[in-house]
Design a protein around this motif. Sequence first.
Motif, PDB file in Angstrom:
ATOM      1  N   MET B  82       0.841  -1.203   0.000  1.00  0.00           N
ATOM      2  CA  MET B  82       0.000   0.000   0.000  1.00  0.00           C
ATOM      3  C   MET B  82       0.869   1.243   0.000  1.00  0.00           C
ATOM      4  N   ARG B  83       0.500   2.159  -0.863  1.00  0.00           N
ATOM      5  CA  ARG B  83       1.283   3.381  -1.006  1.00  0.00           C
ATOM      6  C   ARG B  83       0.397   4.621  -0.981  1.00  0.00           C
ATOM      7  N   MET B  84       1.021   5.722  -0.656  1.00  0.00           N
ATOM      8  CA  MET B  84       0.368   7.017  -0.784  1.00  0.00           C
ATOM      9  C   MET B  84       0.596   7.468  -2.229  1.00  0.00           C
ATOM     10  N   GLY B  85      -0.402   7.237  -3.073  1.00  0.00           N
ATOM     11  CA  GLY B  85      -0.220   7.509  -4.497  1.00  0.00           C
ATOM     12  C   GLY B  85       0.888   6.633  -5.040  1.00  0.00           C
ATOM     13  N   PRO B  88       6.732   5.558  -2.796  1.00  0.00           N
ATOM     14  CA  PRO B  88       7.094   4.305  -2.128  1.00  0.00           C
ATOM     15  C   PRO B  88       6.976   4.428  -0.613  1.00  0.00           C
TER      16      PRO B  88
END
Lengths: 425, 381
Positions: B82-85, B88
Amino acid sequence: MPPVSSLVPLEWPDAWQEAGLAHLLEGTAFNCVLLPASAPAALEGALRERFAVLRTPAWRKLAEIDWRSPGDVVLIGDAGWPSVGAGPGSDEAEAGPTGLPWLESNGWLIRMARDLAPQSAVWIRSGPPEDADRIDAGLYLLAQCEAWAHGARRPLWMPPRVAAGLAQGNAAAMAWWRRLAANAGWWVQRAESASWPTAARLLVISGFAGADAQAATEFLNLAARRNLPWRAVLPEQAVPALRGMAAAVYVDQQPLEGGLLQGLTEFVRLGGLLVCLKEAAAALQGLSASAQTHPRYEIRQAGRGRVALSREGWEDPYVMAQDVHLLMSRRHDLVRLFNPGSILAWPAVSPDRRRLRVHLINYSRRGAAHDVAVQSWREVKAASIEMPGMGRQNVPVRREAGGWEVALEGFDTYCGLDLEGNWDG
Amino acid sequence: MAEDLVTRPTRRAFLAAAAAAGFSSRAAEAPAGRVAIARCHTYGPELHESLSRMLDQLGGAARLVRGKTVTMKINLTGSPTMRMGTVPAEKAQYTHPAVIGSLIRLLGDAGARRIQVVEGCFSSDEPLEEFLLAAGWDPALWATAAERVIFENTNTLGRGKRYARFLTPGGGHLFPGFDLNHAYADCDVVVSVAKLKEHATCGVTLGMKNMFGATPLTIYGDYAGREEPDESAARSGRVLVMHQGQRPPSKSAPQPREVGTPRDDKWRMPRIVADLAAALPVHLTVIDGIDTMAGGEGPWIRGVRPVHPGLLIAGLNPVCTDAVAAACMGFNPMAGRGTAPFEKCDSFLELAEQLGVGTRNLARIEVAGVPVEKARFPFRS
């Protein structure tokens, strides 16, 4: 009749009793008509002048297929409608044991059929979807893309309202038809690359029959859900297929013997991982204790490799898939996804092994909520994407801590990502 | 009625509040430890130099680790995919692997006998190395950064035969003790390698909050065993036991004093963090504030954004280090509930200070390297 591999089939609706409606197929990729048993002989005769015609093909359940004599076409009649959660049209996404959305997918069974019957074409179908009354092309586009991407055909089935609407020239039905016909045309241009084999480091060996079929097929399904690609093979064909693999799972209860026993012994000695039932491995020689411990497996060392013996069998295929993935290590994953949501990825490799095509299928039929990225340990020299209705476009490759990475644009259904590099071994 | 029982202050809660008066004297006496701040804009070569200098400013790594076994708790909050946008995880919610790798090398060079890299991996009992691979990190780079580096996911027993008990001196606010993976007992030095972030439940998440991930899911997870730890139960979060107090940890572990306590995570979590800080001494805290995120601790928080404070913060006392880090984020570490960053929660800095773990009073904390006022990077700007 043209070769089966070039057929693009359509299920002729029951309600269409007139051959004149065949004009809809003109200029499209559809060149094969599957006629219902009730179709009049005159209709069949008229259609035969322009198309390959099959009347009531012998669709079979997956479990009934004899993989040792599959015929020219493997006709799998119990595929599902690709979807998230309970079924198409449901607003609720059911979570599976992974906490991830449960996906109803057919990629695994197509790949299994292609692996086990490499000389045969693979066609799949399923009964009408629950919301067959809706004139919504999305589900049918997804179903078509899924089949094409994995190298199969799914005869186009029309919801009765669409069939009736087309007969009456209804605009919504025509729009539905044009989208599906255009999609088929787009895929026909890509049929060769869609036939590329899976790029996998895991070989799944089973007869896929009898008491072993359930564990073997569910393993394939749930491994695919983990984006863990595999090649499936029958025991008598397994030894040459071990080449290039990091791990092999022998699912069956039948004890290993003969050439397969010898081949797997050598595979392990040279560094491979073999996962199997404890009772199936009784004849394996030269096993020694390993420092590695596991709650569900006895781990043994043999040469440079390991054997993982399942203590209690394959009770839970989800756990089995997870265990195999971690035993062989994610280090062998060719690609990994970030923010995958309801997207499944399947890597296939070009004949010259210089291109990896990652088939990305979005089972939600909506753009991902977050930016999706694909990453590989291996150097990616260039990357490009294509989506139905679009030409191929180059996309930037960036270097991150985890390797080479491509950020994807949002897509509703299918994205074919090509990664150029050296995909040998 | 049942709701009243768990939300209305009871006599017992009242008595607990009265006992807090006793905390104030311990707060005044809470120890102070030096904290080092460095400006560091990249995860390239300057990182290693900065960390090396900071350890020297703290008295030298050799004094801390020579001939000793080090347990290094890293921060990998949330799913590795899972990423913020497209940012990384290591540039947002996870401690950057370069920080961890560099620290392993420095401690190895300083004579650490063995370094155990540990984390309670998100909802999982899988080997830590595999979790790292899922994030796109190569654990082999760490394994070769020092002589004996091993990895352990502390959500389960792991390599241990039994869980180790850590009692909270004075009984703590909520948890009189914790049962943890053996790695926290089979060592001489505990290092918390954290990220400079805000936190939805605790205001900020720094060195001390990082240690919350030490609590094994087999005992403190949603599916933990009722009587004994359940080694197959590491597949969830810690919401029911820790955040909400809807069920107790396994009975085999020290039980929280729950009667009359709110089932409010913004009351509970700061107390658990403080109790854990008192029960499990952390000898070195290193906070990665080079590239991180503002607005919350992970991509699942609405409105988060990437930020680049370009900072590293390290210290020997966890409260002092977190207090300085909070100040660097533009917050007043002396703030209490109602004031940023603790608008909706209690301050674990204050609660840990009350337990005598360390002072949060900047006036008592010696800072080496970049002064706080020059390091300040307001997260709420």
